[in-house]
Write a protein that holds these residues in place. Sequence first.
Motif, PDB file in Angstrom:
ATOM      1  N   ASP A   1     -37.656 -91.690  24.237  1.00 29.48           N
ATOM      2  CA  ASP A   1     -37.602 -92.877  23.881  1.00 29.48           C
ATOM      3  C   ASP A   1     -36.346 -93.364  22.753  1.00 29.48           C
ATOM      4  N   HIS A   2     -36.084 -92.235  22.185  1.00 26.18           N
ATOM      5  CA  HIS A   2     -34.238 -92.849  21.560  1.00 26.18           C
ATOM      6  C   HIS A   2     -33.125 -91.855  21.192  1.00 26.18           C
ATOM      7  N   ALA A   3     -33.509 -90.942  22.850  1.00 30.16           N
ATOM      8  CA  ALA A   3     -32.080 -90.032  22.977  1.00 30.16           C
ATOM      9  C   ALA A   3     -31.299 -90.778  23.178  1.00 30.16           C
ATOM     10  N   PRO A   4     -29.887 -90.983  23.052  1.00 28.77           N
ATOM     11  CA  PRO A   4     -29.491 -89.326  22.255  1.00 28.77           C
ATOM     12  C   PRO A   4     -29.965 -88.794  21.030  1.00 28.77           C
ATOM     13  N   ASN A   5     -29.953 -90.234  20.395  1.00 25.70           N
ATOM     14  CA  ASN A   5     -30.095 -90.256  18.707  1.00 25.70           C
ATOM     15  C   ASN A   5     -31.293 -89.160  18.520  1.00 25.70           C
ATOM     16  N   TRP A   6     -32.537 -88.851  19.415  1.00 18.72           N
ATOM     17  CA  TRP A   6     -33.591 -87.445  19.236  1.00 18.72           C
ATOM     18  C   TRP A   6     -34.701 -87.703  20.059  1.00 18.72           C
ATOM     19  N   VAL A   7     -35.243 -86.249  20.611  1.00 24.12           N
ATOM     20  CA  VAL A   7     -36.530 -86.472  21.423  1.00 24.12           C
ATOM     21  C   VAL A   7     -37.043 -85.712  20.452  1.00 24.12           C
ATOM     22  N   VAL A   8     -38.565 -86.662  20.821  1.00 23.97           N
ATOM     23  CA  VAL A   8     -39.924 -85.946  19.760  1.00 23.97           C
ATOM     24  C   VAL A   8     -40.632 -84.773  20.676  1.00 23.97           C
ATOM     25  N   VAL A   9     -40.049 -83.815  20.540  1.00 22.74           N
ATOM     26  CA  VAL A   9     -41.165 -82.683  20.972  1.00 22.74           C
ATOM     27  C   VAL A   9     -42.145 -82.341  20.440  1.00 22.74           C
ATOM     28  N   THR A  10     -43.621 -82.578  21.476  1.00 23.25           N
ATOM     29  CA  THR A  10     -45.208 -82.047  20.493  1.00 23.25           C
ATOM     30  C   THR A  10     -45.393 -80.322  21.900  1.00 23.25           C
ATOM     31  N   ASP A  11     -45.904 -80.163  20.783  1.00 25.01           N
ATOM     32  CA  ASP A  11     -46.495 -78.227  21.944  1.00 25.01           C
ATOM     33  C   ASP A  11     -47.919 -78.680  21.765  1.00 25.01           C
ATOM     34  N   ALA A  12     -48.302 -78.077  22.485  1.00 20.03           N
ATOM     35  CA  ALA A  12     -50.072 -78.330  22.912  1.00 20.03           C
ATOM     36  C   ALA A  12     -50.940 -78.332  21.987  1.00 20.03           C
ATOM     37  N   GLN A  13     -50.272 -78.266  20.912  1.00 21.26           N
ATOM     38  CA  GLN A  13     -51.793 -78.424  19.723  1.00 21.26           C
ATOM     39  C   GLN A  13     -50.940 -79.552  18.894  1.00 21.26           C
ATOM     40  N   GLY A  14     -50.413 -80.211  19.286  1.00 20.37           N
ATOM     41  CA  GLY A  14     -50.433 -82.033  18.674  1.00 20.37           C
ATOM     42  C   GLY A  14     -49.450 -81.600  17.802  1.00 20.37           C
ATOM     43  N   ASN A  15     -48.812 -80.864  17.633  1.00 20.42           N
ATOM     44  CA  ASN A  15     -47.602 -79.959  15.691  1.00 20.42           C
ATOM     45  C   ASN A  15     -46.062 -81.369  16.858  1.00 20.42           C
ATOM     46  N   ARG A  16     -45.644 -81.167  15.869  1.00 27.00           N
ATOM     47  CA  ARG A  16     -44.331 -82.202  16.154  1.00 27.00           C
ATOM     48  C   ARG A  16     -42.662 -81.617  15.512  1.00 27.00           C
ATOM     49  N   LEU A  17     -41.484 -81.723  16.382  1.00 27.73           N
ATOM     50  CA  LEU A  17     -40.691 -81.865  15.736  1.00 27.73           C
ATOM     51  C   LEU A  17     -39.397 -82.597  16.825  1.00 27.73           C
ATOM     52  N   CYS A  18     -38.784 -83.158  16.219  1.00 26.42           N
ATOM     53  CA  CYS A  18     -37.922 -83.656  16.720  1.00 26.42           C
ATOM     54  C   CYS A  18     -36.434 -83.188  16.442  1.00 26.42           C
ATOM     55  N   LEU A  19     -35.570 -83.063  18.397  1.00 25.82           N
ATOM     56  CA  LEU A  19     -34.095 -82.493  17.881  1.00 25.82           C
ATOM     57  C   LEU A  19     -33.416 -83.814  18.649  1.00 25.82           C
ATOM     58  N   CYS A  20     -31.961 -83.422  17.064  1.00 26.01           N
ATOM     59  CA  CYS A  20     -31.376 -84.948  16.565  1.00 26.01           C
ATOM     60  C   CYS A  20     -30.259 -84.003  17.533  1.00 26.01           C
ATOM     61  N   THR A  21     -29.063 -85.271  17.101  1.00 22.34           N
ATOM     62  CA  THR A  21     -28.177 -85.800  16.864  1.00 22.34           C
ATOM     63  C   THR A  21     -27.455 -85.954  16.493  1.00 22.34           C
ATOM     64  N   GLU A  22     -25.984 -86.211  15.879  1.00 24.62           N
ATOM     65  CA  GLU A  22     -25.523 -86.808  15.532  1.00 24.62           C
ATOM     66  C   GLU A  22     -25.497 -88.685  15.945  1.00 24.62           C
ATOM     67  N   GLU A  23     -25.421 -88.488  17.213  1.00 20.26           N
ATOM     68  CA  GLU A  23     -25.486 -90.483  17.438  1.00 20.26           C
ATOM     69  C   GLU A  23     -26.199 -91.636  16.545  1.00 20.26           C
ATOM     70  N   GLY A  24     -25.798 -92.094  16.451  1.00 19.01           N
ATOM     71  CA  GLY A  24     -26.329 -92.951  15.935  1.00 19.01           C
ATOM     72  C   GLY A  24     -26.184 -92.761  14.323  1.00 19.01           C
ATOM     73  N   GLU A  25     -26.190 -91.726  13.468  1.00 21.99           N
ATOM     74  CA  GLU A  25     -26.115 -91.969  12.353  1.00 21.99           C
ATOM     75  C   GLU A  25     -24.740 -92.365  11.575  1.00 21.99           C
ATOM     76  N   GLN A  26     -24.988 -92.684  10.655  1.00 25.80           N
ATOM     77  CA  GLN A  26     -23.823 -93.566   9.560  1.00 25.80           C
ATOM     78  C   GLN A  26     -23.997 -92.949   8.275  1.00 25.80           C
ATOM     79  N   PRO A  27     -22.703 -93.592   7.689  1.00 21.30           N
ATOM     80  CA  PRO A  27     -22.657 -92.922   6.399  1.00 21.30           C
ATOM     81  C   PRO A  27     -23.989 -93.846   5.787  1.00 21.30           C
ATOM     82  N   ARG A  28     -24.201 -93.372   4.285  1.00 18.50           N
ATOM     83  CA  ARG A  28     -25.201 -94.284   4.032  1.00 18.50           C
ATOM     84  C   ARG A  28     -24.404 -94.766   2.423  1.00 18.50           C
ATOM     85  N   SER A  29     -24.253 -96.068   2.548  1.00 16.56           N
ATOM     86  CA  SER A  29     -23.589 -96.560   0.980  1.00 16.56           C
ATOM     87  C   SER A  29     -24.929 -96.528  -0.276  1.00 16.56           C
TER      88      SER A  29
END
Length: 221
Positions: free
Chosen positions: A193-221
Motif C-alpha cells: 500500500d505504501h510502496a515504494p516507500n515501504w512494503v509490510v511483510v508479515t510471516d506465517a505467525q503474524g510477525n511484521r517487518l518493513c522493507l523500506c527505501t529512501e523514497e519519500g524520506e525527507q530531512p527532518r528540521s
Amino acid sequence: MAPRDEILTRPQIDEALAGLPDWRYRLGGLVTVYKTPTAAGALELIAAVGRLAEEKNHHPDLDWRYNRVFIRFTSHDAGGEVTPRDVDSAATVTKAAAEAGAVAEPGLYRTVEIGIDTPDPTAIADVWRVALGYKKGRGGSLQDPHGRGPGLWFQETLTPNDNRLHLDIHRSKAESGPALEKAAATGASMSSDHAPNWVVVTDAQGNRLCLCTEEGEQPRS
C-alpha cells in the motif's frame, strides 16, 4: 552547532547523488560500500579515508569487514542530516577508492531500525534510552552513540498492532527489487500500500517487518 540552513533538501541531495553514483541517501546520511582486491587493500583505503577526514575535519562512520569498507557520512552538528560537507567528503572518498582499485557495492549497505507501536512515545522513550545506553536522535528516534546497534523509533498510533515491535530494513530503491521478490517467494504476506516507500511483510505467525527505501524520506528540521 552548524547552522540549520546548511541542511540539504531532498531535491538537492538527489541532484548531488546524480554525480555520485557510488553513493545512496539513507536516513540523514550518504552511504556506500567499497570492495577492495584484498583485506590489506581495505585497510589502505581506510587509512586514506582517515587522512582525508582529518584534512577536512569531517569524519565518517566506518566499518571494516575483510575486503569491504562500509562508509556513512552525516553532519552530526546539523542534527544528523546531510550538508554540503557530506557531499564534498563523499566525492573525495570516491576518488580515493578509485585510486585504490576499489569497486562500489552500495546495495550491500543495509540499515536496520526497530519500530515500536505506542499511543504515547514520551511515556516509554526514556526506558529504552536508558536500558540501551542510547541518545536522542533525529525525529524523536533513539540512536546508539557509537553507531553499533540498530536505531529505534516510536510509531505513534491509537491502535497498536498485537506485535508492537517490528523491524525496518532499509535498502536503496535501486537495489530493493530482488529483496522484495525473495521475501514474496517465502510465502510471506506482502502489503504494498505504501510502496515504494515501504512494503509490510508479515510471516506465517503474524510477525511484521518493513522493507523500506529512501523514497519519500525527507530531512527532518
